[in-house]
Design a protein around this motif. Sequence first.
Motif, PDB file in Angstrom:
ATOM      1  N   GLU A 240       0.837  -1.202   0.000  1.00 25.51           N
ATOM      2  CA  GLU A 240       0.000   0.000   0.000  1.00 25.51           C
ATOM      3  C   GLU A 240       0.874   1.256   0.000  1.00 25.51           C
ATOM      4  OE1 GLU A 240      -3.057   2.282   3.062  1.00 25.51           O
ATOM      5  OE2 GLU A 240      -2.839   0.105   3.185  1.00 25.51           O
ATOM      6  N   ILE A 241       1.948   1.219   0.773  1.00 26.78           N
ATOM      7  CA  ILE A 241       2.880   2.349   0.823  1.00 26.78           C
ATOM      8  C   ILE A 241       3.504   2.580  -0.549  1.00 26.78           C
ATOM      9  CG2 ILE A 241       5.134   3.074   1.727  1.00 26.78           C
ATOM     10  CD1 ILE A 241       4.282   1.669   4.383  1.00 26.78           C
ATOM     11  N   GLU A 242       3.943   1.514  -1.198  1.00 24.71           N
ATOM     12  CA  GLU A 242       4.554   1.655  -2.521  1.00 24.71           C
ATOM     13  C   GLU A 242       3.539   2.136  -3.552  1.00 24.71           C
ATOM     14  OE1 GLU A 242       7.733   1.601  -3.077  1.00 24.71           O
ATOM     15  OE2 GLU A 242       8.083   1.082  -0.981  1.00 24.71           O
ATOM     16  N   ASP A 243       2.305   1.652  -3.459  1.00 21.77           N
ATOM     17  CA  ASP A 243       1.270   2.096  -4.395  1.00 21.77           C
ATOM     18  C   ASP A 243       0.971   3.582  -4.207  1.00 21.77           C
ATOM     19  OD1 ASP A 243       1.047  -0.407  -5.505  1.00 21.77           O
ATOM     20  OD2 ASP A 243      -0.721  -0.990  -4.339  1.00 21.77           O
ATOM     21  N   THR A 244       0.918   4.025  -2.941  1.00 25.77           N
ATOM     22  CA  THR A 244       0.694   5.444  -2.678  1.00 25.77           C
ATOM     23  C   THR A 244       1.859   6.273  -3.201  1.00 25.77           C
ATOM     24  OG1 THR A 244      -0.607   4.948  -0.695  1.00 25.77           O
ATOM     25  CG2 THR A 244       0.310   7.161  -0.870  1.00 25.77           C
ATOM     26  N   THR A 245       3.077   5.785  -2.989  1.00 22.26           N
ATOM     27  CA  THR A 245       4.252   6.474  -3.505  1.00 22.26           C
ATOM     28  C   THR A 245       4.192   6.571  -5.026  1.00 22.26           C
ATOM     29  OG1 THR A 245       5.564   5.633  -1.639  1.00 22.26           O
ATOM     30  CG2 THR A 245       6.776   6.484  -3.545  1.00 22.26           C
ATOM     31  N   ASP A 246       3.795   5.486  -5.688  1.00 24.56           N
ATOM     32  CA  ASP A 246       3.652   5.501  -7.150  1.00 24.56           C
ATOM     33  C   ASP A 246       2.667   6.581  -7.581  1.00 24.56           C
ATOM     34  OD1 ASP A 246       5.387   3.365  -7.411  1.00 24.56           O
ATOM     35  OD2 ASP A 246       3.800   1.863  -7.689  1.00 24.56           O
ATOM     36  N   ARG A 247       1.539   6.652  -6.885  1.00 22.57           N
ATOM     37  CA  ARG A 247       0.505   7.623  -7.259  1.00 22.57           C
ATOM     38  C   ARG A 247       1.017   9.055  -7.103  1.00 22.57           C
ATOM     39  NH1 ARG A 247      -3.063  10.038  -4.023  1.00 22.57           N
ATOM     40  NH2 ARG A 247      -2.743   8.513  -2.342  1.00 22.57           N
ATOM     41  N   LEU A 248       1.731   9.312  -6.010  1.00 22.82           N
ATOM     42  CA  LEU A 248       2.258  10.654  -5.773  1.00 22.82           C
ATOM     43  C   LEU A 248       3.399  11.006  -6.723  1.00 22.82           C
ATOM     44  CD1 LEU A 248       2.266  10.625  -1.855  1.00 22.82           C
ATOM     45  CD2 LEU A 248       0.632  11.781  -3.369  1.00 22.82           C
ATOM     46  N   ASP A 249       4.008   9.989  -7.325  1.00 22.69           N
ATOM     47  CA  ASP A 249       5.177  10.192  -8.181  1.00 22.69           C
ATOM     48  C   ASP A 249       4.867   9.931  -9.651  1.00 22.69           C
ATOM     49  OD1 ASP A 249       7.997  10.740  -8.480  1.00 22.69           O
ATOM     50  OD2 ASP A 249       8.343   8.597  -8.723  1.00 22.69           O
ATOM     51  N   ARG A 250       3.608   9.874 -10.002  1.00 19.25           N
ATOM     52  CA  ARG A 250       3.228   9.458 -11.352  1.00 19.25           C
ATOM     53  C   ARG A 250       3.480  10.532 -12.412  1.00 19.25           C
ATOM     54  NH1 ARG A 250       0.848   5.099 -13.234  1.00 19.25           N
ATOM     55  NH2 ARG A 250      -0.355   5.180 -15.169  1.00 19.25           N
ATOM     56  N   ALA A 251       3.375  11.798 -12.044  1.00 20.20           N
ATOM     57  CA  ALA A 251       3.393  12.886 -13.025  1.00 20.20           C
ATOM     58  C   ALA A 251       4.619  12.899 -13.942  1.00 20.20           C
ATOM     59  CB  ALA A 251       3.245  14.231 -12.315  1.00 20.20           C
ATOM     60  N   PRO A 252       5.854  12.789 -13.418  1.00 22.84           N
ATOM     61  CA  PRO A 252       6.998  12.864 -14.327  1.00 22.84           C
ATOM     62  C   PRO A 252       7.022  11.749 -15.359  1.00 22.84           C
ATOM     63  CG  PRO A 252       7.701  12.300 -12.092  1.00 22.84           C
ATOM     64  CD  PRO A 252       6.283  12.733 -12.004  1.00 22.84           C
ATOM     65  N   TYR A 253       6.550  10.576 -14.997  1.00 27.03           N
ATOM     66  CA  TYR A 253       6.599   9.444 -15.918  1.00 27.03           C
ATOM     67  C   TYR A 253       5.451   9.489 -16.919  1.00 27.03           C
ATOM     68  CZ  TYR A 253      10.055   8.322 -12.520  1.00 27.03           C
ATOM     69  OH  TYR A 253      11.148   8.415 -11.699  1.00 27.03           O
ATOM     70  N   GLU A 254       4.310   9.988 -16.500  1.00 24.28           N
ATOM     71  CA  GLU A 254       3.228  10.238 -17.465  1.00 24.28           C
ATOM     72  C   GLU A 254       3.656  11.300 -18.461  1.00 24.28           C
ATOM     73  OE1 GLU A 254      -0.236  11.224 -15.167  1.00 24.28           O
ATOM     74  OE2 GLU A 254      -0.965   9.150 -15.253  1.00 24.28           O
ATOM     75  N   HIS A 255       4.348  12.311 -17.992  1.00 24.64           N
ATOM     76  CA  HIS A 255       4.840  13.382 -18.858  1.00 24.64           C
ATOM     77  C   HIS A 255       5.815  12.840 -19.893  1.00 24.64           C
ATOM     78  CE1 HIS A 255       6.045  17.468 -19.977  1.00 24.64           C
ATOM     79  NE2 HIS A 255       7.315  17.094 -19.827  1.00 24.64           N
ATOM     80  N   LEU A 256       6.687  11.941 -19.481  1.00 27.32           N
ATOM     81  CA  LEU A 256       7.673  11.369 -20.395  1.00 27.32           C
ATOM     82  C   LEU A 256       7.024  10.403 -21.374  1.00 27.32           C
ATOM     83  CD1 LEU A 256      10.649  11.232 -21.170  1.00 27.32           C
ATOM     84  CD2 LEU A 256      10.969   9.482 -19.387  1.00 27.32           C
ATOM     85  N   GLY A 257       5.976   9.722 -20.941  1.00 19.97           N
ATOM     86  CA  GLY A 257       5.273   8.801 -21.814  1.00 19.97           C
ATOM     87  C   GLY A 257       5.839   7.396 -21.764  1.00 19.97           C
ATOM     88  N   ALA A 258       5.024   6.432 -22.175  1.00 16.99           N
ATOM     89  CA  ALA A 258       5.389   5.023 -22.042  1.00 16.99           C
ATOM     90  C   ALA A 258       6.680   4.684 -22.779  1.00 16.99           C
ATOM     91  CB  ALA A 258       4.244   4.143 -22.545  1.00 16.99           C
ATOM     92  N   GLU A 259       6.834   5.162 -24.003  1.00 13.85           N
ATOM     93  CA  GLU A 259       8.035   4.840 -24.766  1.00 13.85           C
ATOM     94  C   GLU A 259       9.268   5.483 -24.139  1.00 13.85           C
ATOM     95  OE1 GLU A 259       7.695   5.725 -28.892  1.00 13.85           O
ATOM     96  OE2 GLU A 259       5.984   4.387 -29.203  1.00 13.85           O
ATOM     97  N   GLY A 260       9.132   6.720 -23.705  1.00 16.50           N
ATOM     98  CA  GLY A 260      10.251   7.399 -23.075  1.00 16.50           C
ATOM     99  C   GLY A 260      10.657   6.746 -21.774  1.00 16.50           C
ATOM    100  N   VAL A 261       9.675   6.335 -20.978  1.00 15.93           N
ATOM    101  CA  VAL A 261       9.964   5.670 -19.710  1.00 15.93           C
ATOM    102  C   VAL A 261      10.664   4.341 -19.969  1.00 15.93           C
ATOM    103  CG1 VAL A 261       8.930   4.542 -17.700  1.00 15.93           C
ATOM    104  CG2 VAL A 261       8.130   6.797 -18.424  1.00 15.93           C
ATOM    105  N   ALA A 262      10.179   3.600 -20.944  1.00 16.07           N
ATOM    106  CA  ALA A 262      10.805   2.312 -21.269  1.00 16.07           C
ATOM    107  C   ALA A 262      12.257   2.510 -21.704  1.00 16.07           C
ATOM    108  CB  ALA A 262      10.010   1.601 -22.355  1.00 16.07           C
TER     109      ALA A 262
END
Length: 289
Positions: A240-262
């Motif tokens: 649950e802690i890691e999932d919450t951390t993911d949610r709070l940290d999602r913006a930079p990776y959404e901004h970069l996009g799936a291909e960029g993150v990969a």
Amino acid sequence: MTTAALEPRAGRRCAHVLNSLHATSYFAPELGEELAAVGVTHPRAANFAVRAAAMGAVGAGTVTAAFYNYKHELVARFVPAVWSLASPEAVLAARTRAVDAALRRLLGEETVTSPEMAEAAELGLRATEACARGARPLYAAHADLPVPEEPHLAYFHAATLLREHRGDGHLAALMTAGLDGLEAMVTHTATGKGTAPKWVLATRGWSQEEWDAAVARLRDRGLLDDTGELTERGVALREEIEDTTDRLDRAPYEHLGAEGVARLTELGAGFARAALAAGAFPADLIGKG
């Protein structure tokens, strides 16, 4: 900017890869050498100074709050006294010199000057465009620093920003879960992926008695069993802690996009593997022993 959908844990995997290279700096002998040259010789003082320097000549309370899992009395032994030995600006300059030398040693000149390193720096910096300063003191302080020109240093800078952005959010998740700094370390170690207890006790200022008391508190909450292993409830809380951390940290990776993150994950994993193979970390750093 792209809003391409990400695989649920793609950002987490990318962040962990980036953090792996960032973390090499804390174990690099070059860091101790450069800090000693500006007057900071004690390993604990060096550790507090190099991470806190971006915030300026702050006091012990600020460092304890921002770092979360260090005992305040240990922090207060070295902060703010460390700033009388070297200014935050001198510490930051020493860190840059140390990172430059360490990355050249661990990765080699060919990798440091490669097109892949320049690509990774560009992708990492693009991801940081969507990071937010609010309630993120360590990220916000580092975000005010200039971006280095050399690609390997720019990549390290981006990795630092993304590491601290996620880390600040992670502390919010730990507090929401009701784990203090030491309890957070104990439960993370119990997953088998966290810092080994001997390293926690050696570097964070806690005693064996305090560690044992934290274990007892967690056992009373039903998070650890009698052998010190996570219970089902404990495993669920850590996830649950890691999932919450993911949610709070999602913006930079959404901004970069799936291909960029990969692609950033692929490049970063290659750099991290090379650093690990070159002996960047102590062999007994991670684990329950």
